[in-house]
Design a protein around this motif. Structure first.
Motif, mmCIF file in Angstrom:
data_model
loop_
_atom_site.group_PDB
_atom_site.id
_atom_site.type_symbol
_atom_site.label_atom_id
_atom_site.label_comp_id
_atom_site.label_asym_id
_atom_site.label_seq_id
_atom_site.Cartn_x
_atom_site.Cartn_y
_atom_site.Cartn_z
ATOM 1 N N ASN A 1 26.164 33.529 42.423
ATOM 2 C CA ASN A 1 27.481 33.672 41.762
ATOM 3 C C ASN A 1 28.299 32.392 41.826
ATOM 4 O O ASN A 1 29.133 32.127 40.968
ATOM 5 N N HIS B 1 30.928 36.309 38.571
ATOM 6 C CA HIS B 1 29.747 35.436 38.553
ATOM 7 C C HIS B 1 29.992 34.295 37.562
ATOM 8 O O HIS B 1 30.502 34.527 36.462
ATOM 9 N N LYS C 1 36.702 36.350 37.929
ATOM 10 C CA LYS C 1 35.376 36.784 37.474
ATOM 11 C C LYS C 1 34.434 36.840 38.670
ATOM 12 O O LYS C 1 34.623 36.128 39.662
ATOM 13 N N GLU D 1 28.020 32.852 35.669
ATOM 14 C CA GLU D 1 27.300 33.040 34.388
ATOM 15 C C GLU D 1 28.147 33.759 33.342
ATOM 16 O O GLU D 1 27.946 33.586 32.151
ATOM 17 N N GLN D 2 29.123 34.548 33.804
ATOM 18 C CA GLN D 2 29.976 35.298 32.869
ATOM 19 C C GLN D 2 30.851 34.372 32.025
ATOM 20 O O GLN D 2 31.255 34.751 30.933
#
Ligand code: CP
Length: 317
Positions: free
Chosen positions: A254, A216, A214, A218-219
């Motif tokens: 990130n 970042h 992934k 936050e994802q």
């Protein structure tokens, strides 16, 4: 079950599931020495030799503390510059360990060259513990991480991990091997130039490590049981020592964990682990949250090393 007695601890690649639990059981058995801050005598006739060719705070001192807790003796060096390996002679591993094997009963080695502890183990007649070899592996740190999660969650199966930071790090290699032995899923969040090397990816995929990359944190932070961190502002781990410069750089969002991010997006019982030392990827405001478990790792690190030393030296079977 393979015996631990006389065994080198070089890698977690071949560490079986039941061997993690054996280490955890022995750690629990020996815990009163650490918890009550009272040294025992289990290893009173044994000596640990520490051979640290790279700086360390936690690994060396936790291993030495473990030996002291069990009544053993400690000798060694924490700065290779003060040995013949670090002066004019540049003495090699083989010649050095042919000496160290007569100074004690087990060698704990950290080295800037990947594979150096394995080379030492090849030449030494006593067991060698890899305490971090270049970018290679860091088995005792990751055993401590796994013990920490096991004590928190009561299982190592069914958990979702985020591995965030520099995937070239030795901890990231050892944790990937470890997670491949359990029913674990991981999200990997790393810059392109700090991602797993292709040959390592091929190897861990072959071992059954389930992960997805992934961009970042936050994802995926809302899915994580464990957030496992390393800096992206890093020294070169193939050097014996790297001095600080003024332009170290900053960590992009990130790869950063903050209190706000944890409160707004993480599960209430998510755990943050970091092997330390840290830069700005893990802000100090996380220290006082319910997610922080990196300080208890100082304690768990002693338990892990007590268990390993007692097993390797045959004080428990
Ligand atoms: N976790 C860890 O390896 O820390 P040190 O470099 O201080 O030993």
């Amino acid at each position: 079950m393979r015996s631990f007695m006389g065994r080198d601890i070089l890698s977690l690649k071949d560490f079986e599931r039941h061997e993690y639990f054996r280490v955890f059981d022995v750690a629990a058995m020996l815990e009163p020495y650490a918890r009550d801050r009272r040294n025992g005598d289990l290893l009173q006739h044994k000596t640990l030799v520490t051979a640290f060719y790279q700086p360390s705070t936690r690994t060396r001192l936790a291993t030495e503390a473990a030996m002291h807790r069990l009544g053993g003796h400690v000798t060694g060096f924490s700065d290779a510059k003060m040995t013949r390996a670090g002066d004019f002679y540049q003495e090699g591993i083989q010649d050095t360990v042919k000496m160290l094997e007569y100074y004690g009963d087990v060698i704990a080695m950290r080295h800037f060259q990947q594979g150096a502890p394995a080379e030492a183990a090849h030449h030494a007649s006593i067991p060698v513990i890899n305490c971090g070899d270049g970018w290679g592996e860091h088995p005792t740190q990751v055993l401590t991480d796994m013990l920490t999660i096991y004590r928190e969650r009561g299982t190592l199966d069914g958990l979702t991990w985020i591995l965030i930071g520099d995937m070239r790090m030795r901890t990231m290699h050892s944790i990937s091997y470890a997670l491949s032995k359990f029913d674990a899923k991981a999200y990997v969040v790393a810059p392109d130039d700090m991602y797993f090397l292709p040959e390592f990816e091929e190897e861990i995929k072959g071992m059954g490590f389930r992960y997805e990359r992934k961009e970042h944190i936050e994802q995926v932070i809302g899915e994580a049981d464990v957030i496992y961190m390393e800096p992206v502002v890093q020294p070169d781990y193939t050097k014996s020592r790297v001095e600080v410069t003024d332009d170290k750089g900053m960590t992009p969002a990130n790869y950063q964990v903050t209190k706000t991010l944890m409160f707004e997006k993480a599960r209430g019982n998510a755990i943050v682990l970091h092997s330390l030392p840290r830069q700005d990827e893990l802000l100090p405001d996380v220290d006082t949250t319910r997610h922080q478990r990196y300080w208890v790792e100082a304690y768990n690190g002693v338990l892990t090393r007590m268990a390993l030393l007692a097993l390797i030296l045959g004080a428990v079977e």
